[in-house]
Design a protein around this motif. Structure first.
Motif, PDB file in Angstrom:
ATOM      1  N   LEU A 102      31.402 -16.249  28.872  1.00 15.90           N
ATOM      2  CA  LEU A 102      32.534 -15.742  28.098  1.00 15.90           C
ATOM      3  C   LEU A 102      32.572 -14.222  28.129  1.00 15.90           C
ATOM      4  CD1 LEU A 102      32.769 -18.012  24.938  1.00 15.90           C
ATOM      5  CD2 LEU A 102      34.658 -17.382  26.435  1.00 15.90           C
ATOM      6  N   ALA A 103      31.396 -13.600  27.971  1.00 17.16           N
ATOM      7  CA  ALA A 103      31.344 -12.144  28.003  1.00 17.16           C
ATOM      8  C   ALA A 103      31.834 -11.608  29.342  1.00 17.16           C
ATOM      9  CB  ALA A 103      29.918 -11.667  27.724  1.00 17.16           C
ATOM     10  N   VAL A 104      31.402 -12.247  30.443  1.00 19.46           N
ATOM     11  CA  VAL A 104      31.853 -11.813  31.773  1.00 19.46           C
ATOM     12  C   VAL A 104      33.365 -12.003  31.911  1.00 19.46           C
ATOM     13  CG1 VAL A 104      31.715 -12.314  34.242  1.00 19.46           C
ATOM     14  CG2 VAL A 104      29.622 -12.229  32.857  1.00 19.46           C
ATOM     15  N   HIS A 105      33.853 -13.166  31.482  1.00 20.37           N
ATOM     16  CA  HIS A 105      35.277 -13.468  31.597  1.00 20.37           C
ATOM     17  C   HIS A 105      36.123 -12.467  30.809  1.00 20.37           C
ATOM     18  CE1 HIS A 105      39.012 -15.773  31.637  1.00 20.37           C
ATOM     19  NE2 HIS A 105      39.030 -15.694  30.311  1.00 20.37           N
ATOM     20  N   LEU A 106      35.748 -12.228  29.551  1.00 17.98           N
ATOM     21  CA  LEU A 106      36.553 -11.329  28.723  1.00 17.98           C
ATOM     22  C   LEU A 106      36.414  -9.879  29.178  1.00 17.98           C
ATOM     23  CD1 LEU A 106      35.933 -12.945  25.226  1.00 17.98           C
ATOM     24  CD2 LEU A 106      37.958 -13.145  26.680  1.00 17.98           C
ATOM     25  N   SER A 107      35.270  -9.520  29.726  1.00 18.90           N
ATOM     26  CA  SER A 107      35.116  -8.170  30.291  1.00 18.90           C
ATOM     27  C   SER A 107      36.065  -7.966  31.462  1.00 18.90           C
ATOM     28  CB  SER A 107      33.668  -7.936  30.736  1.00 18.90           C
ATOM     29  OG  SER A 107      32.793  -7.926  29.641  1.00 18.90           O
ATOM     30  N   ARG A 108      36.212  -9.015  32.296  1.00 19.18           N
ATOM     31  CA  ARG A 108      37.156  -8.925  33.418  1.00 19.18           C
ATOM     32  C   ARG A 108      38.578  -8.714  32.903  1.00 19.18           C
ATOM     33  NH1 ARG A 108      35.462 -14.130  37.133  1.00 19.18           N
ATOM     34  NH2 ARG A 108      33.492 -13.315  38.009  1.00 19.18           N
ATOM     35  N   VAL A 109      38.943  -9.497  31.881  1.00 15.51           N
ATOM     36  CA  VAL A 109      40.301  -9.365  31.344  1.00 15.51           C
ATOM     37  C   VAL A 109      40.512  -7.973  30.763  1.00 15.51           C
ATOM     38  CG1 VAL A 109      41.918 -10.242  29.620  1.00 15.51           C
ATOM     39  CG2 VAL A 109      40.464 -11.837  30.886  1.00 15.51           C
ATOM     40  N   ALA A 110      39.529  -7.495  29.982  1.00 18.60           N
ATOM     41  CA  ALA A 110      39.649  -6.169  29.378  1.00 18.60           C
ATOM     42  C   ALA A 110      39.616  -5.063  30.430  1.00 18.60           C
ATOM     43  CB  ALA A 110      38.531  -5.961  28.365  1.00 18.60           C
ATOM     44  N   GLY A 111      39.075  -5.365  31.624  1.00 16.22           N
ATOM     45  CA  GLY A 111      39.079  -4.376  32.690  1.00 16.22           C
ATOM     46  C   GLY A 111      40.467  -4.060  33.206  1.00 16.22           C
ATOM     47  N   HIS A 112      41.428  -4.964  32.968  1.00 13.98           N
ATOM     48  CA  HIS A 112      42.804  -4.731  33.405  1.00 13.98           C
ATOM     49  C   HIS A 112      43.623  -4.021  32.329  1.00 13.98           C
ATOM     50  CE1 HIS A 112      41.829  -7.217  36.773  1.00 13.98           C
ATOM     51  NE2 HIS A 112      41.697  -8.318  36.056  1.00 13.98           N
ATOM     52  N   GLY A 113      43.095  -3.880  31.114  1.00 12.77           N
ATOM     53  CA  GLY A 113      43.822  -3.256  30.012  1.00 12.77           C
ATOM     54  C   GLY A 113      43.280  -3.741  28.688  1.00 12.77           C
ATOM     55  N   PRO A 114      43.622  -3.082  27.580  1.00 11.49           N
ATOM     56  CA  PRO A 114      43.057  -3.466  26.271  1.00 11.49           C
ATOM     57  C   PRO A 114      43.407  -4.898  25.891  1.00 11.49           C
ATOM     58  CG  PRO A 114      44.863  -1.888  26.019  1.00 11.49           C
ATOM     59  CD  PRO A 114      44.564  -1.953  27.474  1.00 11.49           C
ATOM     60  N   LEU A 115      42.521  -5.518  25.110  1.00 10.92           N
ATOM     61  CA  LEU A 115      42.611  -6.941  24.799  1.00 10.92           C
ATOM     62  C   LEU A 115      42.493  -7.158  23.298  1.00 10.92           C
ATOM     63  CD1 LEU A 115      42.485  -9.997  25.585  1.00 10.92           C
ATOM     64  CD2 LEU A 115      40.013  -9.688  25.907  1.00 10.92           C
ATOM     65  N   LEU A 116      43.421  -7.933  22.735  1.00 13.47           N
ATOM     66  CA  LEU A 116      43.364  -8.359  21.338  1.00 13.47           C
ATOM     67  C   LEU A 116      42.902  -9.807  21.286  1.00 13.47           C
ATOM     68  CD1 LEU A 116      44.018  -8.150  18.263  1.00 13.47           C
ATOM     69  CD2 LEU A 116      46.349  -8.914  18.849  1.00 13.47           C
ATOM     70  N   LEU A 117      41.797 -10.066  20.573  1.00 10.61           N
ATOM     71  CA  LEU A 117      41.296 -11.423  20.362  1.00 10.61           C
ATOM     72  C   LEU A 117      41.430 -11.755  18.880  1.00 10.61           C
ATOM     73  CD1 LEU A 117      37.983 -11.350  22.446  1.00 10.61           C
ATOM     74  CD2 LEU A 117      40.205 -12.254  23.143  1.00 10.61           C
ATOM     75  N   VAL A 118      42.045 -12.876  18.572  1.00 10.12           N
ATOM     76  CA  VAL A 118      42.225 -13.311  17.184  1.00 10.12           C
ATOM     77  C   VAL A 118      41.463 -14.619  16.983  1.00 10.12           C
ATOM     78  CG1 VAL A 118      43.867 -13.980  15.396  1.00 10.12           C
ATOM     79  CG2 VAL A 118      44.488 -12.213  17.071  1.00 10.12           C
ATOM     80  N   VAL A 119      40.586 -14.646  15.976  1.00  6.43           N
ATOM     81  CA  VAL A 119      39.888 -15.873  15.595  1.00  6.43           C
ATOM     82  C   VAL A 119      40.405 -16.256  14.210  1.00  6.43           C
ATOM     83  CG1 VAL A 119      37.663 -16.991  15.229  1.00  6.43           C
ATOM     84  CG2 VAL A 119      37.872 -15.143  16.911  1.00  6.43           C
ATOM     85  N   GLU A 120      41.244 -17.274  14.157  1.00  4.37           N
ATOM     86  CA  GLU A 120      41.884 -17.683  12.908  1.00  4.37           C
ATOM     87  C   GLU A 120      40.989 -18.638  12.109  1.00  4.37           C
ATOM     88  OE1 GLU A 120      44.636 -16.759  11.430  1.00  4.37           O
ATOM     89  OE2 GLU A 120      46.394 -16.821  12.736  1.00  4.37           O
ATOM     90  N   ASP A 121      41.062 -18.483  10.781  1.00  6.42           N
ATOM     91  CA  ASP A 121      40.404 -19.407   9.837  1.00  6.42           C
ATOM     92  C   ASP A 121      38.908 -19.529  10.108  1.00  6.42           C
ATOM     93  OD1 ASP A 121      42.874 -19.901   8.675  1.00  6.42           O
ATOM     94  OD2 ASP A 121      43.278 -21.619   9.959  1.00  6.42           O
ATOM     95  N   VAL A 122      38.224 -18.377  10.151  1.00  6.44           N
ATOM     96  CA  VAL A 122      36.802 -18.405  10.476  1.00  6.44           C
ATOM     97  C   VAL A 122      35.980 -19.063   9.369  1.00  6.44           C
ATOM     98  CG1 VAL A 122      36.113 -16.193   9.459  1.00  6.44           C
ATOM     99  CG2 VAL A 122      35.046 -16.964  11.596  1.00  6.44           C
ATOM    100  N   HIS A 123      36.567 -19.265   8.176  1.00  7.10           N
ATOM    101  CA  HIS A 123      35.838 -19.996   7.134  1.00  7.10           C
ATOM    102  C   HIS A 123      35.610 -21.452   7.534  1.00  7.10           C
ATOM    103  CE1 HIS A 123      40.177 -20.050   6.296  1.00  7.10           C
ATOM    104  NE2 HIS A 123      40.004 -21.277   5.884  1.00  7.10           N
ATOM    105  N   HIS A 124      36.352 -21.944   8.546  1.00  7.91           N
ATOM    106  CA  HIS A 124      36.122 -23.297   9.068  1.00  7.91           C
ATOM    107  C   HIS A 124      35.235 -23.300  10.318  1.00  7.91           C
ATOM    108  CE1 HIS A 124      38.944 -24.928   6.276  1.00  7.91           C
ATOM    109  NE2 HIS A 124      40.011 -24.434   6.838  1.00  7.91           N
ATOM    110  N   ALA A 125      34.747 -22.131  10.740  1.00  4.68           N
ATOM    111  CA  ALA A 125      34.065 -22.032  12.037  1.00  4.68           C
ATOM    112  C   ALA A 125      32.742 -22.789  12.037  1.00  4.68           C
ATOM    113  CB  ALA A 125      33.826 -20.565  12.380  1.00  4.68           C
ATOM    114  N   ASP A 126      32.427 -23.392  13.174  1.00  2.00           N
ATOM    115  CA  ASP A 126      31.120 -23.994  13.349  1.00  2.00           C
ATOM    116  C   ASP A 126      30.130 -22.918  13.795  1.00  2.00           C
ATOM    117  OD1 ASP A 126      32.236 -23.605  15.867  1.00  2.00           O
ATOM    118  OD2 ASP A 126      31.187 -25.306  16.738  1.00  2.00           O
ATOM    119  N   GLY A 127      28.841 -23.290  13.817  1.00  2.00           N
ATOM    120  CA  GLY A 127      27.814 -22.318  14.163  1.00  2.00           C
ATOM    121  C   GLY A 127      27.974 -21.757  15.561  1.00  2.00           C
ATOM    122  N   ALA A 128      28.402 -22.586  16.506  1.00  2.00           N
ATOM    123  CA  ALA A 128      28.549 -22.117  17.887  1.00  2.00           C
ATOM    124  C   ALA A 128      29.615 -21.035  17.986  1.00  2.00           C
ATOM    125  CB  ALA A 128      28.902 -23.290  18.800  1.00  2.00           C
TER     126      ALA A 128
END
Length: 673
Positions: free
Chosen positions: A406-432
C-alpha cells in the motif's frame, strides 16, 4: 495550587501538601484523565479502561462516586453544587483542567516541544529547556502502579519514547556546543538500554570519534547493525550507513565546526488543533459553496497546502451523527480536485465480520485511475478483498506485505501530484485498518498526502486512541464540528422547502444546528404540515436518539424523564423538589446526561437538553398516565414556590388533565390576558 505527578508514582498535592487519592481504582480515574492530556475522556472510555473491558452493571455509577470523591480531595474549599474547576464535566465525559506546569507529564511535553533551537532559541537556551524537561522525571516508570492495564502501558511507553527523544536531542545540542565528553557520559548507558535506537547510536559514535576513539565509534555502529539484523531482520537506515562511511574515511564533516547528523523534532502529544491562516483569496466564485462551515473548510484547505509543501499531514474530523462530517469532506475533495489533487475515500463498515482493512481496499480501487499508463498494481495488494465479490483471501491474508505494498502504491500515486485520502467512520475501524494507517503515516512522511479521518467522539474505541497516540509526530489538525449557525440552518431549510418564519425558527431551535436533524424535520413538515415542526419527531431520528439514551444507567434515565416533563431548560432545585428523594442520585443522573452529551449547563444551577428533539423523544416515550402525574407533581412544587411565572404553571396544569389543574389552567389563561 493543585499539582499532579505521574512520572513515577501517581501523586497529588495541595499547596505542597500531599493528598490521599483513595483506592486504586479511584487513583486510576485521575491518572487516566492525566493521560488524556487535558482533553475530554468519554465515560464509555473511562469505564472500559478502568474495568479492562468487563465493567460491572453499575460501573457508571461507581465512576461518578470516584469523580465526586476526587473533587472533594482536589478542591476541598469548593462550595456545594458550584461547578468544579479542576475535574470538570464536559460532554461526553470528564476532563482535567489544570495549568500545564502543574502536571509533570504535561510540563515535560511542553518543554520538549519548545526545546528545538531556532533563530530565537539558540543551542544554549534550548539545552536549558531540555534540562528542565528531563528534571520532571521522578524515579520509576510512569503509571507504574497500573502496569498491565492497556491504557497505562500505552501511555507509559509513549512517555518513555519521548524521554528517549529528549535525551538524544540534548546530546545533539551538546555536540553542537562541542561537549563530547558529556555526550558519551549520558548516551553510553542509554544506547545499551535501547539498542535499536539508531539516532542515539549515531550521536554516541560522533562523540567518540571527536574524543579520538574511532574504533569504539565504529564498534557502536556495527553493534546496532547486528542487533537490527538479528532482532528485526532489517538493515540500518541511510543516515547510519552514511555516518559509518564518514567514520572510515575520517570525513571533515564530523568535526565540531560542522553540525552533527540532523535531529528530529520531538513528537508532540495527542493531536491538538492548530489554527492555520486562511487560504489565499479566490479569484473566482467558489464552485463548492459551504453552508456554515467556512472556517472549518479554511482550516482543512490550509492543512492541504501545508501537506503539499512539507509532506504528510493528518486531519481528525469529529462530530455527532448527522453534523455534516461527510458533507464537509466532500466539499474539501471538490475544492482540491479542482486544484489538481487526486482524491480517494474509504469507509469503515459498521458491521461485524467485514473483511480486514476494507477501507483501504476502497482507497486502492479509487486511486487506480490515477496511475500512469503501463503502471500495474503492486502484487502485494493481492490480499485485499475484492469489492465485487466475497472475501476468498482471508486464509492467506498477509498484513505485513500488504502494508508495504500500500505504501508503495500510494507513493506512486502521490508522485504524480498531491493526494487526499479520506478514512470515514474510523470509530468502526478494525485493527488492520488502523495498523495500516499507522504504517502509512511512517512510510509516506515526505509525500504530498493529506489524510482526513472522520469519527464520532462519543463512540471512539481504545484502538483509535492508540492510533492517534502513535501518530503524534505527524503534523495534525483536530476539528470538532458543532451545530450550524442560524443563518446556515435557515439556508438549508429553505433549500428543503421550509419558508414560514415561525416554522424556520422552531426547527432551528429543535435541531440545535444539526443539519441531519433539520433536514429530517423539514421532511416531516412537508409530509404532515407545519404543526409537526413544534413537537413531531421523525421516526429515524427517534430511534437514533433513543439509542443514545439507552446507554445511560437506569437512574439517570429516570432523572432525564423528570427533566423532560419540566421542560427543555430546567432549574435543578425544581427538579430536586419534583424528585422528592435524596439530592445525590438526581445530581448523578444529571451529570451522566451531561457527560453523554444529552444535557448542557447554560448557567449554574440549570440544565438544558442539548437538542429539543432529545427532550421530545424522552417526553413522548413516557406513558400518558405517568406523564400527567409528573406534570401534576411539577405543578404542586410550583404552587409551593408561589412563582410570578404564569405561563409555566398554566402549561403544567393543562398537561396534568385533572379537574383541579384545569381550574389552574383557566386562571393562568385569564392572568395572561
Amino acid at each position: 495550587m493543585t499539582t499532579i505527578g505521574v512520572l513515577g508514582p501517581v501523586r497529588a498535592a495541595r499547596d505542597g501538601t500531599p493528598v490521599d487519592l483513595g483506592a486504586p481504582r479511584q487513583r486510576a480515574v485521575l491518572a487516566r484523565l492525566v493521560a488524556g492530556g487535558g482533553h475530554v475522556v468519554s465515560v464509555d472510555r473511562l469505564v472500559d479502561d478502568l474495568w479492562a473491558g468487563d465493567p460491572p452493571p453499575r460501573a457508571q455509577a461507581a465512576l461518578q462516586v470516584y469523580v465526586s470523591n476526587l473533587r472533594r480531595v482536589l478542591e476541598p474549599d469548593r462550595r456545594a453544587r458550584t461547578p468544579a474547576r479542576v475535574l470538570v464535566t464536559v460532554a461526553p465525559g470528564y476532563a482535567l483542567r489544570l495549568p500545564t506546569a502543574d502536571v509533570d507529564a504535561w510540563r515535560f511535553e511542553a518543554a520538549l516541544r519548545s526545546a528545538t533551537p531556532d533563530a530565537a532559541l539558540g543551542p544554549v537556551a534550548a539545552l536549558t529547556v531540555l534540562d528542565a524537561a528531563l528534571a520532571c522525571w521522578g524515579a520509576g516508570t510512569p503509571y507504574a502502579e497500573f502496569g498491565g492495564e492497556p491504557w497505562a502501558d500505552r501511555e507509559g511507553e509513549r512517555l518513555a519514547r519521548l524521554r528517549s527523544t529528549a535525551v538524544e536531542q540534548r546530546a545533539g545540542l551538546l555536540l553542537e556546543l562541542d561537549r563530547p565528553h558529556e555526550v558519551v557520559r549520558d548516551l553510553d548507558p542509554h544506547v545499551r538500554e535501547h539498542p535499536l535506537r539508531e539516532q542515539a547510536a549515531m550521536l554516541l559514535a560522533v562523540a567518540l570519534y571527536r574524543l579520538g576513539r574511532q574504533a569504539d565509534a565504529l564498534d557502536v555502529l556495527r553493534t546496532v547493525r547486528t542487533t537490527l539484523a538479528e532482532q528485526l531482520g532489517i538493515d540500518p537506515g541511510r543516515a547510519l550507513r552514511t555516518l559509518e562511511t564518514d567514520l572510515l574515511r575520517q570525513s571533515p564533516r564530523l568535526e565540531p565546526a560542522v553540525p552533527a547528523p540532523p535531529m528530529r523534532c520531538a513528537p508532540g502529544p495527542l493531536p491538538v488543533a492548530a489554527v492555520p491562516g486562511p487560504p489565499p483569496a479566490a479569484t473566482a466564485p467558489d464552485p463548492h459553496p459551504v453552508w456554515g462551515r467556512t472556517a472549518e473548510l479554511a482550516r482543512l484547505r490550509a492543512a492541504a497546502d501545508r501537506a503539499a509543501r512539507s509532506g504528510l499531514g493528518v486531519c481528525w474530523l469529529g462530530a455527532e451523527a448527522g453534523a455534516g462530517k461527510s458533507t464537509l469532506v466532500r466539499q474539501l475533495a471538490g475544492v482540491l480536485t479542482d486544484a489538481g489533487w487526486a482524491t480517494a475515500v474509504g469507509t469503515c463498515p459498521p458491521v461485524a465480520g467485514a473483511p480486514p482493512a476494507w477501507a483501504w481496499r476502497e482507497v486502492v480501487a479509487a486511486t487506480g485511475r490515477f496511475q500512469s499508463p503501463g503502471e500495474t498494481a503492486h502484487r502485494g495488494l493481492h490480499p485485499l478483498p475484492d469489492l465485487d465479490g466475497p472475501d476468498d483471501t482471508r486464509d492467506g491474508y498477509d498484513e505485513f506485505h500488504l502494508r508495504r505494498a500500500l505504501a508503495v502504491h500510494l507513493s506512486r500515486v502521490a508522485g504524480h501530484g498531491p493526494l487526499l485520502l479520506v478514512v470515514e467512520d474510523v470509530h468502526h475501524a478494525d485493527g488492520a485498518t488502523l495498523r495500516v494507517l499507522r504504517h502509512l503515516a511512517a512510510a509516506l512522511g515526505d509525500a504530498p498526502v493529506l489524510v482526513v479521518v472522520t469519527y464520532r467522539p462519543d463512540e471512539v474505541p481504545d484502538d483509535v486512541l492508540a492510533a492517534r497516540a502513535a501518530l503524534a509526530g505527524v503534523p495534525a489538525v483536530d476539528i470538532i464540528l458543532g451545530g450550524l449557525d442560524a443563518e446556515a440552518v435557515t439556508a438549508v431549510l429553505r433549500r428543503h422547502g421550509v419558508h414560514d418564519p415561525a416554522v424556520l425558527r422552531t426547527v432551528r431551535d429543535r435541531s440545535a444546528g444539526n443539519p441531519l436533524f433539520a433536514i429530517e424535520l423539514a421532511g416531516l413538515v412537508a409530509a404532515e404540515g407545519p404543526a409537526a415542526a413544534f413537537d413531531g419527531v421523525p421516526a429515524g431520528l427517534g430511534h437514533l436518539l433513543a439509542r443514545r439514551l439507552a446507554r445511560l444507567p437506569a437512574g439517570a434515565r429516570t432523572v432525564l424523564r423528570h427533566a423532560a416533563v419540566c421542560g427543555v431548560e430546567v432549574d435543578v432545585d425544581l427538579l430536586l423538589a419534583v424528585d422528592g428523594g435524596p439530592e445525590e442520585p438526581v445530581l448523578a443522573g444529571l451529570e451522566a446526561g451531561v457527560t453523554a452529551g444529552l444535557l448542557v449547563e447554560p448557567a449554574p444551577g440549570r440544565v438544558r437538553f442539548a437538542h429539543a428533539l432529545m427532550r421530545d423523544v424522552i417526553y413522548h416515550g413516557l406513558p400518558l398516565l405517568r406523564r400527567t402525574r409528573l406534570h401534576a407533581r411539577v405543578l404542586a412544587v410550583l404552587r409551593e414556590r408561589r412563582s410570578d411565572d404564569v405561563p409555566t404553571p398554566g402549561r403544567h396544569a393543562l398537561a396534568a388533565r385533572t379537574p383541579s389543574t384545569a381550574t389552574d389552567a383557566v386562571r393562568a389563561g385569564r392572568r395572561l390576558r
